[in-house]
Design a protein around this motif. Structure first.
Motif, PDB file in Angstrom:
ATOM      1  N   LEU A   1      50.001  41.023  33.063  1.00 25.82           N
ATOM      2  CA  LEU A   1      49.133  40.169  32.139  1.00 25.82           C
ATOM      3  C   LEU A   1      48.863  40.921  30.538  1.00 25.82           C
ATOM      4  O   LEU A   1      48.408  40.122  29.595  1.00 25.82           O
ATOM      5  CB  LEU A   1      47.711  39.972  32.786  1.00 25.82           C
ATOM      6  CG  LEU A   1      47.626  39.331  34.026  1.00 25.82           C
ATOM      7  CD1 LEU A   1      46.289  39.203  34.555  1.00 25.82           C
ATOM      8  CD2 LEU A   1      48.392  37.892  33.966  1.00 25.82           C
TER       9      LEU A   1
ATOM     10  N   TRP B   1      41.696  37.796  40.866  1.00 25.47           N
ATOM     11  CA  TRP B   1      42.756  38.683  40.919  1.00 25.47           C
ATOM     12  C   TRP B   1      43.768  37.913  40.268  1.00 25.47           C
ATOM     13  O   TRP B   1      43.896  36.509  40.544  1.00 25.47           O
ATOM     14  CB  TRP B   1      42.941  39.361  41.782  1.00 25.47           C
ATOM     15  CG  TRP B   1      42.215  40.381  42.664  1.00 25.47           C
ATOM     16  CD1 TRP B   1      41.120  40.736  41.849  1.00 25.47           C
ATOM     17  CD2 TRP B   1      42.313  41.057  43.683  1.00 25.47           C
ATOM     18  NE1 TRP B   1      40.483  41.991  42.707  1.00 25.47           N
ATOM     19  CE2 TRP B   1      41.173  42.010  43.837  1.00 25.47           C
ATOM     20  CE3 TRP B   1      43.190  41.184  44.868  1.00 25.47           C
ATOM     21  CZ2 TRP B   1      41.017  42.796  44.770  1.00 25.47           C
ATOM     22  CZ3 TRP B   1      43.088  42.040  45.887  1.00 25.47           C
ATOM     23  CH2 TRP B   1      42.062  43.133  45.867  1.00 25.47           C
ATOM     24  N   PRO B   2      45.017  38.490  39.698  1.00 24.65           N
ATOM     25  CA  PRO B   2      46.179  37.828  39.112  1.00 24.65           C
ATOM     26  C   PRO B   2      46.924  37.225  40.388  1.00 24.65           C
ATOM     27  O   PRO B   2      47.713  36.263  40.285  1.00 24.65           O
ATOM     28  CB  PRO B   2      46.979  39.073  38.607  1.00 24.65           C
ATOM     29  CG  PRO B   2      45.909  40.068  38.171  1.00 24.65           C
ATOM     30  CD  PRO B   2      44.941  39.939  39.091  1.00 24.65           C
ATOM     31  N   THR B   3      46.562  37.613  41.636  1.00 21.08           N
ATOM     32  CA  THR B   3      47.484  37.355  42.730  1.00 21.08           C
ATOM     33  C   THR B   3      46.684  36.013  43.316  1.00 21.08           C
ATOM     34  O   THR B   3      47.211  35.271  44.449  1.00 21.08           O
ATOM     35  CB  THR B   3      47.410  38.220  44.143  1.00 21.08           C
ATOM     36  OG1 THR B   3      45.929  38.775  44.049  1.00 21.08           O
ATOM     37  CG2 THR B   3      48.276  39.394  43.733  1.00 21.08           C
TER      38      THR B   3
ATOM     39  N   ILE C   1      40.101  36.601  34.691  1.00 21.25           N
ATOM     40  CA  ILE C   1      41.010  37.297  35.531  1.00 21.25           C
ATOM     41  C   ILE C   1      41.007  38.888  35.423  1.00 21.25           C
ATOM     42  O   ILE C   1      41.049  39.537  34.526  1.00 21.25           O
ATOM     43  CB  ILE C   1      42.399  36.791  35.418  1.00 21.25           C
ATOM     44  CG1 ILE C   1      42.632  35.508  35.088  1.00 21.25           C
ATOM     45  CG2 ILE C   1      43.534  37.447  36.032  1.00 21.25           C
ATOM     46  CD1 ILE C   1      44.085  35.001  34.653  1.00 21.25           C
TER      47      ILE C   1
ATOM     48  N   ARG D   1      42.188  42.596  37.107  1.00 22.11           N
ATOM     49  CA  ARG D   1      42.993  43.441  38.005  1.00 22.11           C
ATOM     50  C   ARG D   1      42.014  43.949  39.086  1.00 22.11           C
ATOM     51  O   ARG D   1      41.109  44.161  39.075  1.00 22.11           O
ATOM     52  CB  ARG D   1      43.759  44.483  37.152  1.00 22.11           C
ATOM     53  CG  ARG D   1      44.669  43.719  36.075  1.00 22.11           C
ATOM     54  CD  ARG D   1      45.108  44.805  35.014  1.00 22.11           C
ATOM     55  NE  ARG D   1      45.858  44.350  34.065  1.00 22.11           N
ATOM     56  CZ  ARG D   1      45.646  43.587  32.816  1.00 22.11           C
ATOM     57  NH1 ARG D   1      44.097  43.310  32.829  1.00 22.11           N
ATOM     58  NH2 ARG D   1      46.301  43.178  32.053  1.00 22.11           N
TER      59      ARG D   1
ATOM     60  N   TRP E   1      41.191  33.487  28.820  1.00 25.91           N
ATOM     61  CA  TRP E   1      42.340  32.532  28.990  1.00 25.91           C
ATOM     62  C   TRP E   1      42.213  30.978  28.740  1.00 25.91           C
ATOM     63  O   TRP E   1      43.018  30.003  29.012  1.00 25.91           O
ATOM     64  CB  TRP E   1      43.098  32.805  30.602  1.00 25.91           C
ATOM     65  CG  TRP E   1      43.351  34.207  30.628  1.00 25.91           C
ATOM     66  CD1 TRP E   1      42.932  35.152  31.041  1.00 25.91           C
ATOM     67  CD2 TRP E   1      44.833  34.288  30.743  1.00 25.91           C
ATOM     68  NE1 TRP E   1      43.891  36.300  31.132  1.00 25.91           N
ATOM     69  CE2 TRP E   1      45.145  35.749  30.923  1.00 25.91           C
ATOM     70  CE3 TRP E   1      46.222  33.724  30.406  1.00 25.91           C
ATOM     71  CZ2 TRP E   1      46.318  36.479  30.774  1.00 25.91           C
ATOM     72  CZ3 TRP E   1      47.407  34.586  30.383  1.00 25.91           C
ATOM     73  CH2 TRP E   1      47.381  35.830  30.384  1.00 25.91           C
TER      74      TRP E   1
ATOM     75  N   ARG F   1      46.427  31.572  36.269  1.00 22.62           N
ATOM     76  CA  ARG F   1      46.244  31.445  34.645  1.00 22.62           C
ATOM     77  C   ARG F   1      45.919  29.785  34.392  1.00 22.62           C
ATOM     78  O   ARG F   1      45.332  29.605  33.122  1.00 22.62           O
ATOM     79  CB  ARG F   1      47.183  31.853  34.014  1.00 22.62           C
ATOM     80  CG  ARG F   1      47.684  33.420  33.759  1.00 22.62           C
ATOM     81  CD  ARG F   1      49.205  33.628  33.493  1.00 22.62           C
ATOM     82  NE  ARG F   1      50.233  33.274  34.069  1.00 22.62           N
ATOM     83  CZ  ARG F   1      51.549  33.490  34.096  1.00 22.62           C
ATOM     84  NH1 ARG F   1      51.906  34.310  32.971  1.00 22.62           N
ATOM     85  NH2 ARG F   1      52.308  33.077  34.762  1.00 22.62           N
TER      86      ARG F   1
ATOM     87  N   ASP G   1      49.060  28.529  39.500  1.00 21.25           N
ATOM     88  CA  ASP G   1      48.988  29.851  38.842  1.00 21.25           C
ATOM     89  C   ASP G   1      47.530  29.948  38.459  1.00 21.25           C
ATOM     90  O   ASP G   1      46.796  29.127  37.777  1.00 21.25           O
ATOM     91  CB  ASP G   1      49.949  29.732  37.766  1.00 21.25           C
ATOM     92  CG  ASP G   1      50.063  31.057  36.977  1.00 21.25           C
ATOM     93  OD1 ASP G   1      49.146  31.721  36.833  1.00 21.25           O
ATOM     94  OD2 ASP G   1      51.215  31.238  36.357  1.00 21.25           O
TER      95      ASP G   1
END
Length: 519
Positions: A5, A420-422, A486, A488, A52, A475, A473
């Protein structure tokens, strides 16, 4: 992590780009982020929300990075505050549909948590090509001004500093605040010189119409006239510093684990109690009904030194005392019953709740339906819907279907929701959805008299899967403000501690009631 990111975040923070930043500087004005940096006590005293927003949206209009407004919670003169700053490098700070929603989300967080608000105003008003999506509804432009009035009536301090344009309906925002500052060269008017000439034929210059000197000396609209951004921000800091001590920040210093520590928790199966050890304080965790409803882990711990109840999906297979093996990430009747009872206990004790989501959804099938899975799920949803204690939500992986609801998704009023990004948002997983959607499209083709061959079926499936994957996604979700930020994995503890400190500032004393429960 599947996505990096950092580069995208850096681009978003540039707003309208380097040339637009230079144009702002040529006017003798700072950018929104520069203003915030000078206002804050320190860089570490800032938690941005909605970075975002509007990601990959409005491309036909050149995009609107971060929806053209910067929002977040920061410490100003020792006081915690919600800051809302128009980014004039993005379409002159004009309001897109997502701009309105982002400002409204910031106002709601401030209202619920009794946070003072600071508005740094530099906006051309409504983005006219999309006025029909910005202007009229209850989650559109006018609702911001309604909130200004309601926030003021609730006794929550609001400061506004006009540091550029403040045009048309947008002029109501600062004037509805408690304290109003304005810099020289800024403009505050319902209609600019060109529109005034077109509407009533009057020729007037900007300063006479709505300049800082006019509003200070003639209309009496503003409280403080400042020569430039820096002196305006200095005055603003002194004013915020004069607030009652109840607005003092109560953040807790923590040490964040490394990224590698969290690698286990992106796998298909893991022990969620190990994750909770990284998120919570190093204090005893009193697990609730540990031997029952094992696909949901509930218990009492501490977060940032404050008591917290936790509801988290277990992500490994478990064997109940009776019955078949149960799969991690799935909500069964027993785990739904346990979680509902635990949520009610937290409300009885006035203990905030942290929901940690990595959920596939509720168990399906004949046995589950006959055991009353819908009834058990409804009881959990009811308890969460009527909760009166602060709720925080962290999504670490899947957030699918009714599982999103049962663990306090956006629709259930979490004070803050992080991912999380996941993380992935969807009604169901990509493979299941692709199969279902493909079947629907194939049946439609057959009804039209076309029998697709194997190659066409494969291509159709790939297209369906690609579209679905794009929408799951995180995002995509963050662009629409379904999550506030978002984060980490290694940042999640710090984000939760800050959110807990903010969310526990105020308890309005409402009694907890659930209405009718299915039992």
């Amino acid at each position: 992590m599947p996505i990096d990111l950092a580069a995208e975040e850096a681009t978003i923070r540039l707003g309208g780009g380097q040339k637009a930043i230079e144009r702002q500087h040529e006017k003798g004005r700072l950018t929104a982020r520069e203003r915030i940096a000078k206002l804050l006590d320190s860089e570490s005293a800032w938690m941005e929300l909605g970075l975002w927003a509007a990601w990959k949206m409005y491309s036909e209009w050149g995009g609107a990075p971060s929806a053209g407004v910067v929002t977040g919670i920061g410490t100003v003169s020792g006081r915690s505050a919600m800051i809302i700053a128009n980014d004039a490098t993005v379409k002159a700070g004009a309001f897109f549909p997502m701009t309105c929603k982002k400002v409204l989300r910031a106002q709601r967080i401030a209202m619920e948590n009794r946070l003072p608000l600071i508005y740094l105003v530099d906006s051309a008003g409504v983005f006219l090509p999309l006025q029909d999506e910005v202007f009229p509804d209850e989650d559109d432009f006018g609702r911001i001004f309604r909130n200004n009035a309601v926030i003021s009536a609730a006794g929550i301090p609001q400061f506004a500093a006009i540091m550029g344009n403040c045009v048309a309906g947008g002029g109501y925002l600062p004037v509805l605040c408690d304290t109003l500052l304005m810099t020289e060269g800024s403009g505050l008017y319902l209609a600019g010189p060109a529109l005034v000439k077109a509407a009533i034929g009057q020729v007037v210059d900007s300063e006479s119409l709505g300049g800082a000197k006019m509003h200070a000396a003639i209309s009496g609209t503003i409280d403080f006239r400042e020569p430039d951004d820096q002196t305006c921000l200095d005055r603003l800091k002194r004013l915020v510093g004069g607030l009652d001590a109840k607005y003092d920040t109560n953040a807790v210093s923590i040490s964040s684990p490394s990224d590698s520590t969290f690698a286990t928790f992106t796998q298909a199966e893991y022990e969620v109690r190990d994750l909770l050890k990284l998120l919570l304080d190093n204090a005893p965790f009193d697990e609730y009904k540990a031997d029952y409803g094992q696909t949901m882990v509930c218990g009492f711990g501490r977060l940032g030194g404050k008591p917290v109840g936790v509801v988290a999906n277990q992500k490994k297979r478990v064997k109940p005392a009776e019955g078949a093996l149960q799969f991690g990430g799935v909500i069964y009747v027993d785990s739904a019953d346990k979680a509902a009872r635990f949520v009610m206990d937290c409300n009885q004790l006035r203990v905030p709740i942290l929901f940690v989501q990595n959920v596939n959804g509720f168990m399906v099938g004949k046995e589950s339906e006959q055991q009353g899975i819908i009834k058990a799920g409804a009881k959990l949803v009811n308890a969460i819907s009527n909760s009166v204690v602060p709720k925080l939500t962290l999504i670490t992986g899947g957030s699918y279907g009714a599982g999103n609801y049962a663990l306090c998704g956006k629709a259930f009023d979490p004070r803050f929701i992080f991912a999380w990004p996941t993380a992935q948002y969807a009604v169901m997983g990509g493979n299941q959805a692709a199969g279902t959607l493909l079947d629907i499209q194939v049946q439609a083709l057959k009804r039209a008299g076309k029998e697709p061959d194997a190659a066409e079926l494969a291509a159709l499936r790939d297209r369906v899967k690609a579209t679905y994957d794009e929408q799951t996604d995180i995002r995509y979700a963050a662009a629409r403000l379904w999550v506030d930020a978002i984060v980490r994995p290694e940042e999640s503890c710090a984000a939760l501690v800050t959110a807990m400190a903010v969310a526990t500032r105020f308890d309005d004393g409402r009694p907890f009631k659930t209405g009718v429960l299915q039992v």
